[in-house]
Design a protein around this motif. Structure first.
Motif, mmCIF file in Angstrom:
data_model
loop_
_atom_site.group_PDB
_atom_site.id
_atom_site.type_symbol
_atom_site.label_atom_id
_atom_site.label_comp_id
_atom_site.label_asym_id
_atom_site.label_seq_id
_atom_site.Cartn_x
_atom_site.Cartn_y
_atom_site.Cartn_z
ATOM 1 N N ASP A 122 0.435 -1.297 -0.063
ATOM 2 C CA ASP A 122 -0.113 -0.113 -0.128
ATOM 3 C C ASP A 122 1.154 1.419 0.285
ATOM 4 O O ASP A 122 0.463 2.334 -0.117
ATOM 5 C CB ASP A 122 -0.863 0.634 1.466
ATOM 6 C CG ASP A 122 -1.920 -0.752 0.912
ATOM 7 O OD1 ASP A 122 -2.496 -1.698 0.320
ATOM 8 O OD2 ASP A 122 -2.684 -1.792 2.228
ATOM 9 N N ARG A 153 -2.940 9.003 -3.115
ATOM 10 C CA ARG A 153 -4.808 10.136 -3.387
ATOM 11 C C ARG A 153 -5.520 9.295 -4.537
ATOM 12 O O ARG A 153 -6.579 8.532 -4.734
ATOM 13 C CB ARG A 153 -4.189 11.386 -3.635
ATOM 14 C CG ARG A 153 -4.541 12.042 -2.190
ATOM 15 C CD ARG A 153 -4.817 13.316 -2.491
ATOM 16 N NE ARG A 153 -3.652 14.289 -3.688
ATOM 17 C CZ ARG A 153 -2.827 14.845 -3.781
ATOM 18 N NH1 ARG A 153 -1.664 14.844 -2.666
ATOM 19 N NH2 ARG A 153 -2.241 15.452 -4.456
ATOM 20 N N THR A 155 -4.815 6.665 -6.216
ATOM 21 C CA THR A 155 -4.771 4.889 -5.938
ATOM 22 C C THR A 155 -6.008 4.925 -4.575
ATOM 23 O O THR A 155 -6.525 3.396 -4.713
ATOM 24 C CB THR A 155 -3.158 4.586 -5.730
ATOM 25 O OG1 THR A 155 -2.572 4.410 -6.582
ATOM 26 C CG2 THR A 155 -4.029 2.582 -4.989
ATOM 27 N N ARG A 156 -6.473 5.635 -4.033
ATOM 28 C CA ARG A 156 -7.172 5.336 -2.782
ATOM 29 C C ARG A 156 -8.674 5.018 -4.075
ATOM 30 O O ARG A 156 -9.349 4.853 -3.624
ATOM 31 C CB ARG A 156 -7.261 6.436 -1.977
ATOM 32 C CG ARG A 156 -6.154 5.930 -1.201
ATOM 33 C CD ARG A 156 -5.564 7.088 -0.157
ATOM 34 N NE ARG A 156 -4.493 7.002 1.033
ATOM 35 C CZ ARG A 156 -3.933 7.077 1.792
ATOM 36 N NH1 ARG A 156 -4.282 8.791 1.838
ATOM 37 N NH2 ARG A 156 -3.043 6.721 2.507
ATOM 38 N N SER A 157 -8.925 6.564 -5.016
ATOM 39 C CA SER A 157 -10.245 6.618 -5.122
ATOM 40 C C SER A 157 -10.047 5.767 -6.818
ATOM 41 O O SER A 157 -11.410 5.197 -6.601
ATOM 42 C CB SER A 157 -9.935 8.299 -6.316
ATOM 43 O OG SER A 157 -8.967 9.264 -5.027
ATOM 44 N N ALA A 159 -9.737 2.723 -6.038
ATOM 45 C CA ALA A 159 -10.467 1.314 -4.647
ATOM 46 C C ALA A 159 -11.554 1.632 -4.242
ATOM 47 O O ALA A 159 -12.281 0.639 -4.748
ATOM 48 C CB ALA A 159 -9.218 1.083 -3.491
ATOM 49 N N ARG A 160 -11.725 3.038 -4.339
ATOM 50 C CA ARG A 160 -12.808 3.266 -4.133
ATOM 51 C C ARG A 160 -14.367 3.395 -5.082
ATOM 52 O O ARG A 160 -15.511 3.196 -5.313
ATOM 53 C CB ARG A 160 -13.450 4.514 -3.087
ATOM 54 C CG ARG A 160 -12.400 4.488 -1.766
ATOM 55 C CD ARG A 160 -12.563 5.918 -1.276
ATOM 56 N NE ARG A 160 -12.286 7.404 -1.377
ATOM 57 C CZ ARG A 160 -11.219 7.676 -1.669
ATOM 58 N NH1 ARG A 160 -10.470 7.459 -0.948
ATOM 59 N NH2 ARG A 160 -11.213 8.359 -2.084
ATOM 60 N N SER A 161 -13.909 3.075 -6.589
ATOM 61 C CA SER A 161 -14.685 4.094 -7.579
ATOM 62 C C SER A 161 -15.300 2.466 -8.429
ATOM 63 O O SER A 161 -14.683 1.634 -7.828
ATOM 64 C CB SER A 161 -13.703 4.066 -8.756
ATOM 65 O OG SER A 161 -14.643 4.451 -9.910
ATOM 66 N N GLN A 162 -16.294 2.757 -7.999
ATOM 67 C CA GLN A 162 -18.024 2.255 -8.263
ATOM 68 C C GLN A 162 -18.216 2.197 -9.868
ATOM 69 O O GLN A 162 -18.790 1.378 -10.430
ATOM 70 C CB GLN A 162 -19.585 1.985 -7.893
ATOM 71 C CG GLN A 162 -18.953 2.462 -5.740
ATOM 72 C CD GLN A 162 -18.637 0.720 -5.790
ATOM 73 O OE1 GLN A 162 -19.680 0.288 -6.050
ATOM 74 N NE2 GLN A 162 -17.803 0.767 -4.405
ATOM 75 N N HIS A 166 -15.285 5.922 -14.858
ATOM 76 C CA HIS A 166 -14.695 6.588 -14.018
ATOM 77 C C HIS A 166 -13.304 6.397 -13.305
ATOM 78 O O HIS A 166 -12.626 6.695 -13.384
ATOM 79 C CB HIS A 166 -15.007 6.620 -12.428
ATOM 80 C CG HIS A 166 -14.512 7.707 -11.048
ATOM 81 N ND1 HIS A 166 -14.778 7.993 -10.245
ATOM 82 C CD2 HIS A 166 -13.917 9.376 -11.873
ATOM 83 C CE1 HIS A 166 -13.766 7.968 -9.616
ATOM 84 N NE2 HIS A 166 -13.580 9.631 -10.551
ATOM 85 N N ARG A 167 -12.993 4.677 -13.014
ATOM 86 C CA ARG A 167 -11.727 4.035 -13.263
ATOM 87 C C ARG A 167 -10.787 3.713 -13.438
ATOM 88 O O ARG A 167 -9.205 4.266 -13.829
ATOM 89 C CB ARG A 167 -12.291 2.718 -12.547
ATOM 90 C CG ARG A 167 -11.441 1.983 -12.045
ATOM 91 C CD ARG A 167 -11.368 0.353 -12.295
ATOM 92 N NE ARG A 167 -11.164 -0.128 -10.767
ATOM 93 C CZ ARG A 167 -9.564 -0.571 -11.685
ATOM 94 N NH1 ARG A 167 -9.129 -0.768 -12.620
ATOM 95 N NH2 ARG A 167 -8.619 -1.316 -10.506
#
Length: 463
Positions: A122, A153, A155-157, A159-162, A166-167
């Motif tokens: 990570d 930052r 990379t965290r986004s 991981a959260r992207s649905q 957007h990904r």
């Protein structure tokens, strides 16, 4: 499953030669001394020979391929498929850099399994991207743009992207702020590293090895060996606790498989070649490599004759583990094995030769008492009755029922003996002679076809 029957016919000549001191030499009989090399006083059939360098390299690639089959995400075939999709890009980058695309492809297989977004951890200061470049190395040596804070930052986004759309946008954004995630830029950076390393080390094979080990560590090992610019095969195989011990200690102390990196790159190259030339063969090899060791690849189950019952053990294909042979092997039988019928205290000549080499090698390094052999040949009927089988290492009937496996007790006489035993297990694996696995209380050793490299010198030209 192939089953054997036969009659007892063990040659006294074979027994004498297996337990003797080696081939004659102009200065007299030489002492079998694995790890000391071949001299006027000692002999080692597996000592490194620069005239056989390519053979040693290919042995190591075969002997150390198992982790690639065991650990590649989705398996070796799926990983090869991912890497092959990048073949055009890899060839283009390698051509522009005047480097071998097979090497670059092998690094990609080994480092990221063909995944441009692979992360070592990570913490994005650590290795990331297609060729797993450290952030500091990327910016300080290879000329990459790496903004760790921005990359973290994003990379965290990711991981959260649905949203897939957007990904994809986030991935593109990350490639701009952290070029390790741009496949072309990562590959180009890797070729720059290999060029830099070759300039420092003088050889392509040393440059590839340094990709994991580091130039400084490899230079230290070469300095301890006493020679610069030698093939990596010479440094690796000619360094033992008895021969160039300081170089061997440096290589061993690095941990995390650094010392075997070149061999695993070569193994990855072989897998990629098989993927393109013989995909069915690669799939078969992947099946054979399944399990805790490469035992199934060394001795495929459907090709190994088994001893069906006690009558079948009366065979001219087995050699008794009698006192003279055990003395030559610096080994003894456990109480349980010693209590077994004589026909169960046997091995194939090749397996007996490996036991002798292994035991002699451990004794040379540790200067301790004998290893303890806890299991040798069993019959299929024995395993069906006892349910012992492979004890979690292999499916029943185990390789013990073929005479090509033995177990050594993990009750060692000293830490030095345990360390010496581990050295020889690893070295014989790298030579593609054995595969081994830990069992409760014992080390299970499976002996492959390359045992002939030991049998012939010990049994003579007519073996």
């Amino acid at each position: 499953m192939l089953l054997l029957t036969g009659v007892v016919l063990v040659s006294a000549v074979i027994i004498g030669l297996l337990t003797g001191g080696g081939a004659d030499h102009p200065a007299g009989p030489r002492h079998l001394a694995p790890g000391r090399g071949s001299t006027d006083a000692t002999t080692d059939p597996l000592a490194y020979d620069d005239g056989r360098r390519e053979e040693f390299e290919q042995r190591a690639a075969a002997g150390l391929a198992h982790p690639l089959y065991e650990k590649s995400p989705g398996g070796a075939v799926a990983t090869a498929q991912r890497v092959d999709r990048l073949r055009g890009l890899i060839e283009d980058v390698a051509r522009r850099a005047h480097q071998d695309p097979r090497t670059l492809e092998g690094i990609v297989f080994l480092e990221s399994a063909g995944r441009p977004d692979a992360l070592a951890s990570d913490d994005l200061q650590s290795a990331a991207g297609l060729t797993q470049i450290l952030a500091q190395t990327g910016t300080g040596l290879l000329g990459l743009k790496v903004d760790v804070a921005a990359s973290t930052r994003i990379t965290r986004s990711i991981a959260r992207s649905q949203s897939a759309r957007h990904r994809r946008a986030l991935l593109a954004q990350r490639r701009r702020v952290d070029e390790r995630f741009d496949p072309r830029k990562a590959l180009e950076a890797t070729t720059r590293y290999l060029e830099f390393a070759k300039g420092k080390l003088g050889r392509d094979d040393l440059a590839v090895e340094s990709y994991h080990m580091g130039v400084g560590n490899l230079q230290r090992a070469l300095s301890a060996y006493g020679a610069d610019g030698i093939p990596y095969a010479q440094l690796f195989f000619d360094s033992t606790p008895l021969r160039h011990p300081q170089a061997q200690r440096i290589l061993a102390a690095l941990g995390d498989d650094s010392a075997t990196y070149l061999w695993r790159v070569l193994a990855a190259e072989n897998i990629m070649k098989a993927y393109r030339d013989d995909r069915a063969g690669l799939a078969r090899q992947a099946q054979l490599q399944a399990g805790p060791s490469a035992e199934g690849a060394l001795r495929p189950r459907d090709a190994v004759p088994r001893f069906a019952d006690d009558q079948a053990l009366h065979s001219d294909q087995l050699l008794a583990l009698d006192p003279p042979l055990l003395r030559g092997a610096r080994a003894r039988l456990s109480g349980g094995l010693a209590a077994q019928p004589a026909d169960h205290r046997t091995l194939r000549p090749g397996a007996a030769a490996v036991l002798r080499y292994l035991g002699a090698g451990v004794a040379e390094i540790s200067r301790t008492g004998p290893l303890t052999v806890a299991a040798a040949t069993r019959t299929v009927a024995d395993e069906q009755t006892s349910g012992e089988g492979g004890a979690g290492v292999e499916a029943a009937p185990s390789l013990h029922t073929s005479g090509w496996a033995f177990d050594v007790s993990r009750s060692y006489r000293s830490p030095a003996q345990a360390q010496a035993f581990q050295f020889w297990l690893d070295r014989l694996t790298a030579l593609d002679v054995i595969a081994w696995a830990r069992r409760p209380g014992a080390i299970h050793v499976a002996v492959g076809p390359r045992a002939d490299d030991l049998v012939k010198p010990l049994l003579g030209a007519g073996a």
